[in-house]
Design an enzyme around this catalytic site. Sequence first.
Site, PDB file in Angstrom:
ATOM      1  N   ASP A 126       6.120   0.089  -6.957  1.00  7.55           N
ATOM      2  CA  ASP A 126       5.625   0.579  -5.620  1.00  7.55           C
ATOM      3  C   ASP A 126       6.388   1.292  -5.093  1.00  7.55           C
ATOM      4  OD1 ASP A 126       4.346  -2.412  -5.628  1.00  7.55           O
ATOM      5  OD2 ASP A 126       5.478  -3.120  -4.417  1.00  7.55           O
ATOM      6  N   MET A 127       4.901   2.090  -4.397  1.00  2.00           N
ATOM      7  CA  MET A 127       5.693   3.662  -4.088  1.00  2.00           C
ATOM      8  C   MET A 127       5.516   3.156  -2.392  1.00  2.00           C
ATOM      9  SD  MET A 127       6.376   6.543  -4.751  1.00  2.00           S
ATOM     10  CE  MET A 127       5.742   7.318  -5.937  1.00  2.00           C
ATOM     11  N   ARG A 176      -1.641   2.307 -10.066  1.00  2.00           N
ATOM     12  CA  ARG A 176      -2.332   1.318  -9.664  1.00  2.00           C
ATOM     13  C   ARG A 176      -2.412   2.774  -7.925  1.00  2.00           C
ATOM     14  NH1 ARG A 176       1.174  -1.760  -5.501  1.00  2.00           N
ATOM     15  NH2 ARG A 176       0.948  -3.577  -7.846  1.00  2.00           N
ATOM     16  N   LYS A 179      -4.207   3.467  -0.849  1.00  2.00           N
ATOM     17  CA  LYS A 179      -4.879   4.926   0.254  1.00  2.00           C
ATOM     18  C   LYS A 179      -2.998   5.417   0.924  1.00  2.00           C
ATOM     19  CE  LYS A 179      -8.858   3.654   2.960  1.00  2.00           C
ATOM     20  NZ  LYS A 179      -9.357   3.100   3.588  1.00  2.00           N
ATOM     21  N   GLY A 180      -1.336   4.552   0.763  1.00  2.00           N
ATOM     22  CA  GLY A 180      -0.839   4.681   1.459  1.00  2.00           C
ATOM     23  C   GLY A 180      -0.882   3.616   3.253  1.00  2.00           C
ATOM     24  N   THR A 218      -7.816  -1.401  -3.072  1.00  2.18           N
ATOM     25  CA  THR A 218      -8.296  -1.075  -1.667  1.00  2.18           C
ATOM     26  C   THR A 218      -9.327  -2.484  -1.464  1.00  2.18           C
ATOM     27  OG1 THR A 218      -9.466   0.610  -0.364  1.00  2.18           O
ATOM     28  CG2 THR A 218     -10.295  -0.175  -2.385  1.00  2.18           C
ATOM     29  N   HIS A 219      -9.310  -2.369  -0.345  1.00  2.00           N
ATOM     30  CA  HIS A 219     -10.423  -3.520   0.926  1.00  2.00           C
ATOM     31  C   HIS A 219     -11.369  -2.575   1.270  1.00  2.00           C
ATOM     32  CE1 HIS A 219      -5.734  -4.624   0.660  1.00  2.00           C
ATOM     33  NE2 HIS A 219      -6.619  -5.430   0.306  1.00  2.00           N
ATOM     34  N   ARG A 281       1.317  -5.831   8.033  1.00  2.00           N
ATOM     35  CA  ARG A 281      -0.033  -5.742   7.172  1.00  2.00           C
ATOM     36  C   ARG A 281      -0.227  -6.323   8.702  1.00  2.00           C
ATOM     37  NH1 ARG A 281       1.289  -5.767   3.333  1.00  2.00           N
ATOM     38  NH2 ARG A 281      -0.022  -3.518   3.068  1.00  2.00           N
TER      39      ARG A 281
HETATM   40  P1  FDA Z   1      -8.334   0.063   5.006  1.00  3.99           P
HETATM   41  O1  FDA Z   1      -7.045  -0.009   5.730  1.00  3.99           O
HETATM   42  O2  FDA Z   1      -9.423   1.107   5.307  1.00  3.99           O
HETATM   43  O3  FDA Z   1      -9.352  -2.049   4.929  1.00  3.99           O
HETATM   44  C1  FDA Z   1     -10.199  -1.453   4.969  1.00  3.99           C
HETATM   45  C2  FDA Z   1     -10.757  -3.155   5.309  1.00  3.99           C
HETATM   46  O4  FDA Z   1     -10.084  -4.264   4.744  1.00  3.99           O
HETATM   47  C3  FDA Z   1     -10.404  -3.350   6.607  1.00  3.99           C
HETATM   48  O5  FDA Z   1     -11.096  -2.746   7.470  1.00  3.99           O
HETATM   49  C4  FDA Z   1     -10.081  -4.480   7.397  1.00  3.99           C
HETATM   50  O6  FDA Z   1     -11.173  -5.360   7.378  1.00  3.99           O
HETATM   51  C5  FDA Z   1      -9.446  -5.255   5.667  1.00  3.99           C
HETATM   52  N1  FDA Z   1      -8.239  -4.916   5.738  1.00  3.99           N
HETATM   53  C6  FDA Z   1      -6.993  -3.871   5.233  1.00  3.99           C
HETATM   54  N2  FDA Z   1      -5.899  -4.412   5.675  1.00  3.99           N
HETATM   55  C7  FDA Z   1      -5.815  -6.450   6.171  1.00  3.99           C
HETATM   56  C8  FDA Z   1      -4.755  -6.081   7.285  1.00  3.99           C
HETATM   57  N3  FDA Z   1      -3.622  -5.899   6.845  1.00  3.99           N
HETATM   58  N4  FDA Z   1      -5.579  -7.680   7.431  1.00  3.99           N
HETATM   59  C9  FDA Z   1      -6.707  -8.084   7.237  1.00  3.99           C
HETATM   60  N5  FDA Z   1      -7.816  -6.805   7.172  1.00  3.99           N
HETATM   61  C10 FDA Z   1      -7.640  -6.436   6.782  1.00  3.99           C
HETATM   62  N6  FDA Z   1       0.937   0.845   0.494  1.00  3.99           N
HETATM   63  C11 FDA Z   1       1.456   1.779  -0.546  1.00  3.99           C
HETATM   64  O7  FDA Z   1       2.124   2.702   0.600  1.00  3.99           O
HETATM   65  N7  FDA Z   1       2.295   1.464  -1.328  1.00  3.99           N
HETATM   66  C12 FDA Z   1       2.017   0.350  -2.568  1.00  3.99           C
HETATM   67  O8  FDA Z   1       2.971   0.617  -3.008  1.00  3.99           O
HETATM   68  C13 FDA Z   1       0.549  -0.715  -1.697  1.00  3.99           C
HETATM   69  N8  FDA Z   1       0.629  -1.351  -2.959  1.00  3.99           N
HETATM   70  C14 FDA Z   1      -0.401  -1.636  -2.479  1.00  3.99           C
HETATM   71  C15 FDA Z   1      -0.833  -2.690  -3.386  1.00  3.99           C
HETATM   72  C16 FDA Z   1      -1.977  -3.332  -3.588  1.00  3.99           C
HETATM   73  C17 FDA Z   1      -2.994  -4.393  -4.303  1.00  3.99           C
HETATM   74  C18 FDA Z   1      -2.684  -3.156  -2.080  1.00  3.99           C
HETATM   75  C19 FDA Z   1      -4.568  -3.770  -1.777  1.00  3.99           C
HETATM   76  C20 FDA Z   1      -2.515  -1.943  -1.180  1.00  3.99           C
HETATM   77  C21 FDA Z   1      -1.187  -1.218  -1.357  1.00  3.99           C
HETATM   78  N9  FDA Z   1      -1.073  -0.665  -0.668  1.00  3.99           N
HETATM   79  C22 FDA Z   1       0.557  -0.234  -0.768  1.00  3.99           C
HETATM   80  C23 FDA Z   1      -1.750  -0.227   0.646  1.00  3.99           C
HETATM   81  C24 FDA Z   1      -2.553   0.354   0.987  1.00  3.99           C
HETATM   82  O9  FDA Z   1      -1.670   1.969   0.628  1.00  3.99           O
HETATM   83  C25 FDA Z   1      -3.233   0.499   2.436  1.00  3.99           C
HETATM   84  O10 FDA Z   1      -2.367   0.506   2.912  1.00  3.99           O
HETATM   85  C26 FDA Z   1      -4.104  -0.676   2.457  1.00  3.99           C
HETATM   86  O11 FDA Z   1      -4.670  -1.796   0.848  1.00  3.99           O
HETATM   87  C27 FDA Z   1      -4.976  -0.660   3.666  1.00  3.99           C
HETATM   88  O12 FDA Z   1      -5.920   0.836   2.852  1.00  3.99           O
HETATM   89  P2  FDA Z   1      -7.622  -0.010   2.423  1.00  3.99           P
HETATM   90  O13 FDA Z   1      -7.791   1.145   1.457  1.00  3.99           O
HETATM   91  O14 FDA Z   1      -7.583  -1.572   1.911  1.00  3.99           O
HETATM   92  O15 FDA Z   1      -7.976   0.527   3.327  1.00  3.99           O
END
Ligand code: FDA
Length: 301
Positions: A126-127, A176, A179-180, A218-219, A281
Amino acid sequence: MHLLNRLVVASLPAVPRPVVRHFASRYIAGDSLDQALRCVRRLNAEEQVMATMDVLGEDITSRQEAESARRDSEEVLHAIARENLDSNLSIKLTSLGLKLEQGFCRENLRQILRVAAGHGNFVRIDMEDSSCTSDTIEIFHSLQPDHANCGIVLQAYLRRTEADVRELVKTRANVRLCKGIYKEPEEIAFQGRAEVQQNFLMLLRMLFEHECYVGIATHDSVLVDGASTMIRELGLERTAYEFQMLLGVRPELRRALVREGHRVRLYVPFGEHWYAYSLRRFKENPEVAGYVVRALLRPNV
Ligand code: FDA
């Protein structure tokens, strides 16, 4: 973040842990390895989704704690093999002593990689926040030649990531891309949603064009759609990438991806140290944080 949401998030530390726990249960697989294994078994069998398991706990202050974290991760790898589950392991280097001594941390990781290799399994680093980026990449570079079963995470919000990708594609690193999640200053990180999305897709294309295996984490529907279009355009095999999501976040999106024939892996965190992870989260999703605070005002939650 909206002012009201900021207030809600700021008040979270005052919320009793059992209340936080109630709402956190969607994001964590449980306190124990057994509970996490049950969760992964269900995901594998009922949803055809792969997993990456993570033993929660990042703030260690002694070598003993780092060694204990290493043993916990080794135990997870043995359990995955014993139960024949479709899961790999994710790990934070600070839990293995990154802030104590780089060499010590590297040797802890090397031992985990050996155990994983013995089971034909894979470990993702992980980062963490930007104080860890260079050291994390350095450790990955130093182990990669002897340990092909290791991958790293890159964060699209960091301005440096394009340069990091240029280096990492030379060895076709397994990356992987996310966004961060940490709060970083403008000098080093893009702040705007659109800028981060644009950089994410640009980095993804670079990685694909150099035939790196990518975990698209990403979500965000904009990114999922952008990635799907790119995959089609480049004619990629489904084994060249996977989508990755967090347990408890947008389950309908992951099911749609599985139905479309993509491979999806869920991040399955578990362990006693669930509190800090859950707060992160909630900060990402103030709507849920709002439920937590409102629950305080209601009895019997
Ligand atoms: P965004 O935050 O825009 O979310 C898109 C949509 O998803 C939101 O509009 C909402 O509907 C839904 N959503 C997002 N988060 C939610 C939540 N907590 N509860 C409910 N709904 C939610 N970061 C990092 O710095 N180091 C790492 O090693 C990792 N590792 C990692 C692994 C995996 C498998 C994932 C999916 C993510 C990470 N991350 C991470 C976190 C990543 O950097 C980022 O902060 C989150 O994925 C949220 O960004 P999205 O791209 O999902 O977009």
